[in-house]
Structures are given as structure tokens and as C-alpha cells.
Design a protein around this motif. Structure first.
Motif, short mmCIF file in Angstrom:
data_model
loop_
_atom_site.label_atom_id
_atom_site.label_comp_id
_atom_site.label_asym_id
_atom_site.label_seq_id
_atom_site.Cartn_x
_atom_site.Cartn_y
_atom_site.Cartn_z
N VAL A 1 0.81 -1.22 0.00
CA VAL A 1 0.00 0.00 0.00
C VAL A 1 0.85 1.27 0.00
CG1 VAL A 1 -1.81 -1.25 1.25
CG2 VAL A 1 -0.27 0.28 2.51
N LYS A 2 2.14 1.14 0.07
CA LYS A 2 3.01 2.32 0.08
C LYS A 2 2.79 3.15 -1.17
CE LYS A 2 6.79 0.54 2.93
NZ LYS A 2 8.20 0.08 2.95
N GLY A 3 2.65 4.45 -0.98
CA GLY A 3 2.42 5.35 -2.10
C GLY A 3 0.97 5.48 -2.49
N ARG A 4 0.11 4.62 -1.95
CA ARG A 4 -1.33 4.68 -2.26
C ARG A 4 -2.17 5.01 -1.04
NH1 ARG A 4 -3.98 0.25 -3.86
NH2 ARG A 4 -2.67 -1.21 -2.71
N PHE A 5 -1.79 4.54 0.12
CA PHE A 5 -2.56 4.76 1.34
C PHE A 5 -1.80 5.73 2.25
CE2 PHE A 5 -4.96 0.40 1.59
CZ PHE A 5 -5.39 0.58 0.30
N THR A 6 -2.57 6.50 3.02
CA THR A 6 -1.98 7.42 3.99
C THR A 6 -2.74 7.32 5.31
OG1 THR A 6 -1.35 8.97 2.23
CG2 THR A 6 -1.37 9.80 4.50
#
Length: 124
Positions: A64-69
Motif C-alpha cells: 500500500v506504500k504510495g497509495r494509502f496514507t
């Protein structure tokens, strides 16, 4: 005692976005690290993201890195998970979790309190 209530799940097309929220009760929220996990049908619950009690450090699973915060607002006793560029493989029940300690953690056993979950379904 901490009670957690997730919201914001739903059905979205691939490439879309959802903002998940988790409202916490109790006086200790600002000292609790928080996490998001997810569980797809037939699979084990897996770590998604974690945030420290003060919000200064975060951790994500690679997928999810780069897509979720992940973020939090301690004044509102709420933690958020902004999910962007969703994929069908993101389909799962998403759970919010709180731990007594303030540091990051990735194991389910590190968290003492859990919400009931919110369903996220991503169609292709």
C-alpha cells in the motif's frame, strides 16, 4: 478501556478512493499508537498501516506504500486511512486497532483494542 468505530467503507471501482475513519472513545487516545489491518475472505488478518501516538511516525505494508496514507487528529479522537488508486486485491474488511503503548507495531497481538470493521470492495 477504548472503544473504536470504523466508517467510510463501501463499493468503489478500481482506481478510486475511499477515506476510512475510526472514532475512538476514552481519555487515552493521544497516548495510543493506532493501526489499520484488513482481512480478506479466507485469509488471515494482515497489517496495513500504523501511526505513533503523536502522529510523527508512520509505517506501511509494502503493498500500500504510495497509495494509502494514515493520519490522526488527537483533538477529535480519530484516526484516518486515505486509500487511493484502489485495486481489486484491496478488497477486505478493514479494522482499526489501538495499542496501550505509543510506538509503531505490525502484529495483531500488539494491539489491545479493535473495532468491528468496515467493508471495502473494489470492483475491476
Amino acid at each position: 478501556q477504548v472503544q473504536l468505530a470504523e466508517s467510510g467503507g463501501g463499493l468503489v471501482q478500481a482506481g478510486g478512493s475511499l477515506r476510512l475513519s475510526c472514532a475512538a472513545s476514552g481519555r487515552t487516545f493521544s497516548s495510543n499508537a493506532m493501526g489499520w489491518f484488513r482481512q480478506a475472505p479466507g485469509k488471515e488478518r494482515e497489517f496495513v498501516a500504523s501511526i505513533t501516538d503523536n502522529g510523527r511516525s508512520v509505517l506501511y505494508t509494502d503493498s500500500v506504500k504510495g497509495r494509502f496514507t494514515i493520519s490522526r487528529d488527537n483533538a477529535k479522537n480519530t484516526v484516518y486511512l486515505q486509500t487511493n488508486t484502489l485495486k481489486p486485491e484491496d478488497t477486505a474488511v478493514y479494522y482499526c486497532a489501538a495499542r496501550v503503548a505509543g510506538g509503531l507495531a505490525v502484529r495483531t497481538n500488539d494491539y489491545e483494542y479493535w473495532g468491528q470493521g468496515t467493508q471495502v470492495t473494489v470492483s475491476s
